[in-house]
Write a protein that holds these residues in place. Structure first.
Motif, PDB file in Angstrom:
ATOM      1  N   MET A  65      59.731  17.322  19.432  1.00  0.00           N
ATOM      2  CA  MET A  65      59.492  18.408  18.484  1.00  0.00           C
ATOM      3  C   MET A  65      58.227  18.106  17.684  1.00  0.00           C
ATOM      4  N   SER A  66      57.325  19.078  17.564  1.00  0.00           N
ATOM      5  CA  SER A  66      56.052  18.837  16.896  1.00  0.00           C
ATOM      6  C   SER A  66      56.200  18.924  15.383  1.00  0.00           C
ATOM      7  N   GLN A  67      55.361  18.152  14.698  1.00  0.00           N
ATOM      8  CA  GLN A  67      55.352  18.127  13.242  1.00  0.00           C
ATOM      9  C   GLN A  67      54.453  19.257  12.733  1.00  0.00           C
ATOM     10  N   PRO A  68      54.717  19.799  11.522  1.00  0.00           N
ATOM     11  CA  PRO A  68      53.817  20.787  10.944  1.00  0.00           C
ATOM     12  C   PRO A  68      52.445  20.169  10.691  1.00  0.00           C
ATOM     13  N   ALA A  69      51.415  20.999  10.734  1.00  0.00           N
ATOM     14  CA  ALA A  69      50.045  20.512  10.552  1.00  0.00           C
ATOM     15  C   ALA A  69      49.861  19.846   9.200  1.00  0.00           C
ATOM     16  N   SER A  70      50.582  20.283   8.175  1.00  0.00           N
ATOM     17  CA  SER A  70      50.408  19.709   6.848  1.00  0.00           C
ATOM     18  C   SER A  70      50.882  18.264   6.788  1.00  0.00           C
ATOM     19  N   ASP A  71      51.794  17.835   7.700  1.00  0.00           N
ATOM     20  CA  ASP A  71      52.247  16.449   7.734  1.00  0.00           C
ATOM     21  C   ASP A  71      51.235  15.556   8.463  1.00  0.00           C
ATOM     22  N   HIS A  72      50.497  16.125   9.378  1.00  0.00           N
ATOM     23  CA  HIS A  72      49.493  15.386  10.147  1.00  0.00           C
ATOM     24  C   HIS A  72      48.177  16.152  10.090  1.00  0.00           C
ATOM     25  N   PRO A  73      47.353  15.868   9.081  1.00  0.00           N
ATOM     26  CA  PRO A  73      46.107  16.643   8.938  1.00  0.00           C
ATOM     27  C   PRO A  73      45.033  16.240   9.936  1.00  0.00           C
ATOM     28  N   ASP A  74      45.370  16.201  11.234  1.00  0.00           N
ATOM     29  CA  ASP A  74      44.401  15.875  12.281  1.00  0.00           C
ATOM     30  C   ASP A  74      43.296  16.929  12.377  1.00  0.00           C
ATOM     31  N   GLU A  75      43.609  18.125  11.942  1.00  0.00           N
ATOM     32  CA  GLU A  75      42.642  19.215  12.051  1.00  0.00           C
ATOM     33  C   GLU A  75      41.778  19.338  10.806  1.00  0.00           C
ATOM     34  N   LEU A  76      41.958  18.436   9.844  1.00  0.00           N
ATOM     35  CA  LEU A  76      41.183  18.466   8.601  1.00  0.00           C
ATOM     36  C   LEU A  76      39.675  18.448   8.853  1.00  0.00           C
ATOM     37  N   PRO A  77      39.154  17.551   9.704  1.00  0.00           N
ATOM     38  CA  PRO A  77      37.701  17.563   9.950  1.00  0.00           C
ATOM     39  C   PRO A  77      37.190  18.893  10.512  1.00  0.00           C
ATOM     40  N   VAL A  78      37.984  19.538  11.349  1.00  0.00           N
ATOM     41  CA  VAL A  78      37.578  20.827  11.929  1.00  0.00           C
ATOM     42  C   VAL A  78      37.456  21.882  10.830  1.00  0.00           C
ATOM     43  N   VAL A  79      38.449  21.934   9.949  1.00  0.00           N
ATOM     44  CA  VAL A  79      38.450  22.932   8.870  1.00  0.00           C
ATOM     45  C   VAL A  79      37.304  22.669   7.897  1.00  0.00           C
ATOM     46  N   VAL A  80      37.149  21.415   7.471  1.00  0.00           N
ATOM     47  CA  VAL A  80      36.102  21.082   6.495  1.00  0.00           C
ATOM     48  C   VAL A  80      34.718  21.329   7.085  1.00  0.00           C
ATOM     49  N   THR A  81      34.516  20.940   8.341  1.00  0.00           N
ATOM     50  CA  THR A  81      33.223  21.178   8.984  1.00  0.00           C
ATOM     51  C   THR A  81      32.904  22.665   9.032  1.00  0.00           C
ATOM     52  N   ARG A  82      33.892  23.479   9.360  1.00  0.00           N
ATOM     53  CA  ARG A  82      33.672  24.938   9.401  1.00  0.00           C
ATOM     54  C   ARG A  82      33.316  25.473   8.017  1.00  0.00           C
ATOM     55  N   LEU A  83      33.966  24.969   6.972  1.00  0.00           N
ATOM     56  CA  LEU A  83      33.664  25.405   5.604  1.00  0.00           C
ATOM     57  C   LEU A  83      32.259  24.972   5.175  1.00  0.00           C
ATOM     58  N   PHE A  84      31.807  23.809   5.644  1.00  0.00           N
ATOM     59  CA  PHE A  84      30.441  23.377   5.332  1.00  0.00           C
ATOM     60  C   PHE A  84      29.408  24.290   5.977  1.00  0.00           C
ATOM     61  N   LYS A  85      29.775  24.932   7.070  1.00  0.00           N
ATOM     62  CA  LYS A  85      28.853  25.844   7.742  1.00  0.00           C
ATOM     63  C   LYS A  85      28.750  27.191   7.036  1.00  0.00           C
ATOM     64  N   GLY A  86      29.748  27.529   6.208  1.00  0.00           N
ATOM     65  CA  GLY A  86      29.696  28.802   5.490  1.00  0.00           C
ATOM     66  C   GLY A  86      31.075  29.359   5.238  1.00  0.00           C
ATOM     67  N   VAL A  87      31.115  30.616   4.953  1.00  0.00           N
ATOM     68  CA  VAL A  87      32.349  31.304   4.596  1.00  0.00           C
ATOM     69  C   VAL A  87      33.281  31.389   5.801  1.00  0.00           C
ATOM     70  N   LEU A  88      34.550  31.149   5.558  1.00  0.00           N
ATOM     71  CA  LEU A  88      35.577  31.303   6.586  1.00  0.00           C
ATOM     72  C   LEU A  88      36.377  32.559   6.253  1.00  0.00           C
TER      73      LEU A  88
END
Length: 195
Positions: A1-24
């Motif tokens: 069973m997979s864990q919610p994303a908030s328990d494992h912020p593996d996608e944090l770099p993807v989100v932050v990088t996208r925000l550095f590029k501009g508005v999401l």
């Protein structure tokens, strides 16, 4: 069973990088928007080290990074110096969006290029060179599109949607400061006409 994303912020770099590029925007990338919602506290903690803060408007569906006013760090998010015409168009679009929101149940304000030019031309000095004036108006509209406050509509030539993010950038204080500059500009026009 997979864990919610908030328990494992593996996608944090993807989100932050996208925000550095501009508005999401939610409508542009629903999956990434959902991930941002789950990781928003992690994103805030991450960018605060850099003197930034996350601005997230879930109602309107957009998020971006901005410099904290209380930070002594050098600015990572550049301030852009806007021309008078671009500032004027932003103020007019913000006012038009406020009127639209009061009168309509719809969420999308769509305007044609002709409507934008007409709205802006009222405030510019009269000139005998119509081609130059038209070029100036088109350049202003293009710049506002580049800044992300207007979006061209696919399949509808010369039609634009006013991006709701304009509400976050053009607030009451910005409008008050612009009104003062507009009063100075009007005074200069009157002086120029009398000379």
């Amino acid at each position: 069973m997979s864990q919610p994303a908030s328990d494992h912020p593996d996608e944090l770099p993807v989100v932050v990088t996208r925000l550095f590029k501009g508005v999401l925007c939610r409508e542009a990338d629903e999956k990434l928007w959902q991930t941002l919602g789950e990781l928003s506290s992690h994103v805030q903690d991450y960018v605060s080290v850099l003197g930034l803060e996350l601005f997230l408007d879930d109602t309107e569906g957009y998020a971006f990074l901005r410099s904290r006013d209380d930070s002594d760090l050098p600015r990572l998010v550049q301030r852009r110096q806007l021309t008078f015409n671009v500032s004027l168009l932003l103020a007019l679009l913000r006012a038009r969006l406020a009127e639209f929101d009061q009168r309509n149940d719809e969420t999308r304000l769509v305007m044609t290029e002709a409507q934008l030019r007409e709205m802006l031309a009222v405030f510019l000095p009269e000139t005998s060179n119509e081609a130059r004036m038209l070029d100036q108006l088109n350049t202003t509209i293009k710049k506002v599109v580049e800044l992300g406050f207007l979006r061209r509509l696919r399949g509808q030539e010369n039609s634009y949607e006013v991006a709701r993010i304009i509400k976050a950038f053009v607030d009451a204080q910005w409008l008050e400061e612009f009104d003062a500059r507009l009063a100075d500009y009007r005074a200069q026009l009157v002086e120029g006409a009398e000379a």
